[in-house]
Write a protein that holds these residues in place. Sequence first.
Motif, short mmCIF file in Angstrom:
data_model
loop_
_atom_site.label_atom_id
_atom_site.label_comp_id
_atom_site.label_asym_id
_atom_site.label_seq_id
_atom_site.Cartn_x
_atom_site.Cartn_y
_atom_site.Cartn_z
N ALA A 677 0.98 -1.41 -0.01
CA ALA A 677 0.13 -0.12 0.27
C ALA A 677 0.90 1.22 0.10
N GLU A 678 1.85 1.33 0.86
CA GLU A 678 2.87 2.34 0.89
C GLU A 678 3.71 2.61 -0.68
N ALA A 679 3.96 1.24 -0.86
CA ALA A 679 4.39 1.43 -2.36
C ALA A 679 3.59 1.96 -3.46
N TYR A 680 2.68 1.87 -3.65
CA TYR A 680 1.63 2.33 -4.44
C TYR A 680 1.32 3.76 -4.26
N ARG A 681 1.33 4.50 -2.98
CA ARG A 681 1.45 5.57 -2.68
C ARG A 681 2.41 6.51 -2.98
N LEU A 682 3.62 5.60 -2.83
CA LEU A 682 4.99 6.22 -3.07
C LEU A 682 5.15 6.42 -4.84
N TRP A 683 4.53 5.55 -5.64
CA TRP A 683 4.44 5.56 -7.07
C TRP A 683 3.30 6.59 -7.50
N ALA A 684 2.40 6.63 -6.65
CA ALA A 684 1.35 7.65 -7.14
C ALA A 684 2.03 8.94 -7.02
N VAL A 685 2.86 9.37 -6.04
CA VAL A 685 3.37 10.63 -5.75
C VAL A 685 4.47 11.05 -7.01
N ALA A 686 5.28 9.72 -7.25
CA ALA A 686 6.20 9.98 -8.24
C ALA A 686 5.36 10.32 -9.68
N ALA A 687 4.08 9.49 -9.85
CA ALA A 687 3.39 9.64 -11.26
C ALA A 687 2.78 11.23 -11.22
N SER A 688 2.75 11.58 -9.94
CA SER A 688 2.02 13.05 -10.11
C SER A 688 2.97 14.26 -10.39
N TYR A 689 4.46 13.66 -10.72
CA TYR A 689 5.20 14.36 -11.13
C TYR A 689 5.54 14.12 -12.80
N GLY A 690 4.76 13.11 -13.10
CA GLY A 690 5.20 12.43 -14.44
C GLY A 690 6.43 11.66 -14.46
N GLN A 691 6.77 11.04 -13.30
CA GLN A 691 8.08 10.21 -13.22
C GLN A 691 7.42 8.78 -12.93
N ALA A 692 8.35 7.94 -13.29
CA ALA A 692 8.26 6.52 -12.78
C ALA A 692 7.15 5.89 -13.63
N CYS A 693 6.98 6.52 -14.84
CA CYS A 693 5.76 5.88 -15.79
C CYS A 693 6.08 4.88 -16.59
N ASN A 694 7.38 4.71 -16.65
CA ASN A 694 7.88 3.47 -17.50
C ASN A 694 7.55 2.21 -16.72
N LEU A 695 7.44 2.28 -15.29
CA LEU A 695 7.06 1.28 -14.42
C LEU A 695 5.70 0.87 -14.72
N TYR A 696 4.73 1.68 -14.90
CA TYR A 696 3.36 1.35 -15.45
C TYR A 696 3.36 0.48 -16.59
N ILE A 697 4.17 0.50 -17.61
CA ILE A 697 4.48 -0.39 -18.85
C ILE A 697 4.89 -1.69 -18.32
N ASP A 698 5.83 -1.58 -17.42
CA ASP A 698 6.41 -2.82 -17.04
C ASP A 698 5.71 -3.69 -16.23
N LEU A 699 4.82 -3.11 -15.29
CA LEU A 699 4.31 -4.01 -14.35
C LEU A 699 2.63 -3.85 -14.78
N TYR A 700 2.46 -3.58 -15.84
CA TYR A 700 0.95 -3.68 -16.35
C TYR A 700 0.35 -4.97 -15.94
N PRO A 701 0.85 -6.06 -16.36
CA PRO A 701 0.23 -7.23 -16.14
C PRO A 701 -0.20 -7.50 -14.35
N ALA A 702 0.91 -6.94 -13.73
CA ALA A 702 0.65 -6.98 -12.24
C ALA A 702 -0.42 -6.14 -11.74
N LEU A 703 -0.72 -4.87 -12.49
CA LEU A 703 -1.63 -4.03 -11.91
C LEU A 703 -3.27 -4.45 -12.33
N VAL A 704 -3.04 -5.28 -13.74
CA VAL A 704 -4.38 -5.72 -14.09
C VAL A 704 -4.70 -7.05 -13.14
#
Length: 1406
Positions: A677-704
Amino acid sequence: MLRRPKPTDSEADLLREQEQFLISGAQPTVNVVRRPDKRRGEAGGGGGQRDVVTIADLPDDLPTLTPAPPKKSRFKASRVRFEGEDAEERLDRHDTHISAVLSRIVERDTSSTPVSLPAFTGTAFPKVLHRSETDSQVPLSSAGGKRSIFACQIAAQRLKEGKTPLYFAPDAGSQTPGPKGQTLPAETSMDTGPSAVSGPRLVSGQGLRGPDSSAETMRIHQENRAKLQGMSQSEILEEQKKVLAQLDPRLVEFVRSRKAQSVPPSTSPSERPQDNGGREECLPKNVLTESDSSSAAGLYREPLEVEMEREEEDALPPMTKEELPVKPQKDWVHMDKLEPEKLEWTRDLPAPRRRGTKKAMQARFDFAGTLIPPTEDLPTHLGLHHHGDEPELAGYSLHELFLLSRSQIIQQRSLALSTLASILTKARAGEYASVLRGSVTSTLLDAGLLFLLRFALDDSVEGVMSAAVHALRALLVSAEDEECMDSTFSWFRGLASFPLLPSVQEEEDEEDEGLEECMKETAKEKEERKTDHDVASQDVVKGLLKMKLLPRLRYILEVVRPSPRVVQDVLEVLTRIARHSSSSATQLLDCPRLMDTVMSEFLPTSWTMPSLPLPQSVYGLPLASAMKLVRVLATSGRHACARLLNSLGVRERLSRLLSAEPTELLLEPTEALTVPAEAYRLWAVAASYGQACNLYIDLYPALVKALQSVHRALGPSEPLLPLRVQRVSALLSLLTQVTHTAGCHQELQAGMVSSQGAECPPPPPVTWGHVTGLQASLLGQLKGLVKSLDNPVQKDSSLALIPAYLLYLEAYYHQLSRQNCFRPVESLQELELLTSEVLLPLLSHNAVQSLIKNLKSSSVVCNVQSSHPGTEFTPSLSGLACPGWRDHPGLAAPTSPFPLLTGLGLLLDTLTGIHKGLICKFSGLLLSEPVIGYLRSCGQATPTLSHTSAWLLRHEHHLLYLLLRLAHRLVPSEPEVAKHTSLYHQVALVLLPWILPGSEYLAHELLSTIIFSKDFISEGRSGGPEALELAELKLHEETHHHASPSLQTVGALLREACVQLPSVRGCFLTHLAYLETSVVVSRDAHLGRNPWISSQLLPELTGPALPSDWPFLPLVSLYERTGVSDGGGLQVEELPQGALQAVTHCLQWLLLLEVWREDALKVVLPVAKLARLSCVFLCSSDLFLERPVQRLTWALLRLLTRPSRLDSMDLNVPPPGLASFQDLYSALLAQYEAVSFGDRLFGCWVLLPLQRRYSATMRLAVFGEHVGMLRSLGVTLEQLSIPIERFTSPPEDSLPLLRLYFRSLVTGTLKRCWCPVLYVVALSHLNSFVFSQHAAAQEVEAARRSMLRKIYYLTDEVLRNHLLLFRLPQQRSELGFDTYQQLPPIRAKYLESVLGAQDGSDGKGD
């Protein structure tokens, strides 16, 4: 027998007594010995010779008068110092050693003293005393209690000789018989018992050298007793008080101790029954209490901590051998005699004594931090009685805990620090608020707790260091505050937070005053110059950073490797420091090896399954608190976030932790849910700057996969359901931020092409096509959650998750409308289905309707006093004040409707912006009774802004703004909603000055849409101006009063103001252009323009984004731009272009608010309104002469001088931004004299502060410094909109002002044709003064008679008649006042008496 001289003896009596003394041949008490002068060689003998002065070689003729040599003092000569004098010799000369004293001793002349040889005896000298003999010589009671062997021997010898012992003790029970058969208490009488017969206790007569010294002493004693017996009880007590007040307290204590020693200690309470009871019976209660308190104040100085009065208790009997814990043996040396006073410490503690007063007591705590009542009797084995002060009371005071924390014993240090930690925890939770006075935390900080904990952190013992870490965590961290902030993370703009800076405002350094900007010290230089104590007293976190706390915590984590609890405390302390400010977060990142240690030890990329559920060490295991620390650091700015992602390996940790299911993480179940849960929040903060979005592509199956398991994870039988809800909410927050970032890809791509090398953020790696596939799945899950609201088991979890789904859909449709692939027709159909299948059923559901009913009770704005009553406020350590937030109604409570309504309002704002036809379907939300009642309460509320409530107020402002946005869309098309336009407009007006930093975009939108909208000012369209004109005409017909200019034109002015509303809006937006940068930053954050966001840390909270007096902004800004101080006045060369139009629009808006939205300006004090409007006259020499400005200012003056407004206008209160109103008034007077040209409007403005209820300083300024303006102050009583009685009543009592009134009238400076209003005022006050019959000081009475005589002899008959025959002010009269035909008889008689006294004095002078 010689008697003692008395004060009443005459000189003859004294001479007769001297002759008797010489005849008796008695030896005098004092011998006068003449000291021989060794410097002249005189010997010590010849005491009977007389001194004969002989002068050798004395000439017969007088010598000539020649200057005599200067006199020299031998004392001064001994202090003369020469340059070559040896310092050692000077020290020897001034030496005060005992040898120097003995060397100057002069032996007494003993030539006449007879010498006798000692008598021969067969015993040794001195005689050897044996205990067996001394015990039988004199009883202990007669020796006065415990006495030395020598004292007992002397007492026995005196008894043998028939003399009274010096320390003879009376019987315990005897008392002195008082007058009239009364029995005086022992404390009141001078002596008691046999001592009354045998002699006084204190006076022994040793100083009397006569043969009958004992008899003389006894005679004096009998005189004293006889005098006491002749006095009444009250007289004795009164004399006793006088004696006690005059004597030294130490002497009184000595006397009482001598009296107490006379009572045998063996006397039991039963043998002296009248010791206490008799005293209480014979003395009244008030006398007893007063005497006891005076003696306690004079003799015993109780410690400051002990403020309670103890009840009287009988003393414990002495210890016996049977009570000894260890029986003495015969072979023990010197243990055959019992010494009770030395064994008192072995007895059991007495029971806590009850206190008979309501005064405060010192607080005592147990080891768990619980407050112990002073009357509670706890067993001693608990370890709560190991202190010196008040040993019978259990628990430890804060002072004692501070002492124990610096003990040399390790266990005592650890125990004291642990107890302090428990006390701080309970204090932060507010458990002491109802029982303790003041703030515990502030008291501890003032006592130096911060330095104590910092020293303890350096302790070499791990146990003490761990206790210090725990106490530091209790001081800085509030667990409930952190939980509350985590629960609001998934709300709209929940990622952002205010820096937790203290509320203490740093004072400007006096050394920098008057210096140029380049010469002033920077904030960093000032900070470095301050001491640790100064910094810590203003800001606790800054003080800790200055004390090198971070390197010490790094050492503890890296080298000491403490227990899991200490690690958790250290990580929470670091998180609190990171929340303090961006600079603190930067220092934390810059601390060598600190974050490296956290990442490697507590966020590893690989670990093994712990063998125990609660492992002994958490090193090498992922911790949620470590991930939260990284997330808070990332919130401080995009650069810090990029540093964490790229330099510290956070990207790899996110991939490792989020690529697997929680059950596959090899962690304890709770950590397996909180860490992702804290990892998702940290990632959300990074995504709010437009950062760490390449992880979204890499971890898309895990998110689904995680989304597909949402319903399974939220089963009603699933354990740890709240943690699973938090994990899903954090996942949805991440998807929302990624969607916003992907929506900006197209704009950034086009901007990069068009910028041609200019600065532009790079497009993110994720595109719109990467996020479109999740919308259908999430929409299906939202439908399922809406249906599960019918299930009571799943209702709470569904209501907690629905807001996050609504925010995701809002982000999706908001960004979809900006894409090139947007298809309007298909999207409109999709929105209609969403409305009919999801939103309308959700809004009409019973669970949501019951939640909406809690709107008012959960509001922070409507419930200003609803904050937790036990919250402690520490200025140097800010917090969120969330104790018990789950159990009390509040904005963040589980029963709060704010997250759901905010998410729904955002989605409706987006949907109705795309599909205009959907807006009518949601009118029921605005028309519902809970929402209408909530808005009405908000319109009347005046919330107070503080650091503790700001972060919650921000969320409530979002909801109010969204409700107003919905009303703005519904008012043109829904007649039912249009009926409440005045309410919506009122809420918008009060919301505008509430908006906090970081939300400036909301203020800009309100100003652009609702504030100046004609649709929301219904009075302008429904005959409001005409109704006002009719009311004015009716009022004037009833009063038959000539109106001042423009009173009949208020309706026309309002009508014109409504027409000019678009121009008025443009004027205010222009003057608010200084907020443009803040508005742009706020707009990017609210609209999800993530690549442009620089930090999720909001600006420092110094106040609202807009000032509360923003409607006066064009006037104030024009004054600041054009006004230049010049000799008390203000002069300008030329007004800026458009200034007249800006002032006109500002006055039009103010007139509209004063007439139709009076409550919107209630936050601005009437004196502040008057001061702001005075800028019309001060910012230019002719601006107030312009016709539109004149008409509008006349109308505003009429509104400001209504009776209700005049009563509430207090000019003694300094207006905001000014030191005092008197300074502003002085500038107004100077400006009036310079440029007014007798203008009636300006004259009324100057007259307003001259009312009698205001300070006389302003009236003195008019009649003293600016008396020349009376020539042009031609405002008539008809033009004055203030009743004249407010100027004349009550009568003036300032004598200097009355003299100025009289002088201005007599000299012709003040005339009725020049200044009618002040002419009537001066007449009224002078007439009341000269004919006043009230008693007054001699100076006032003399001035009154002198002024009346001068008035009578005035040559100006008109002025003389006006002053003498003045009756009452009359505003409608031709003169402005009524007069007597002739003086009333009382006044005429008084005038005759004054004139007759004058004639009499003149006759005597002749």
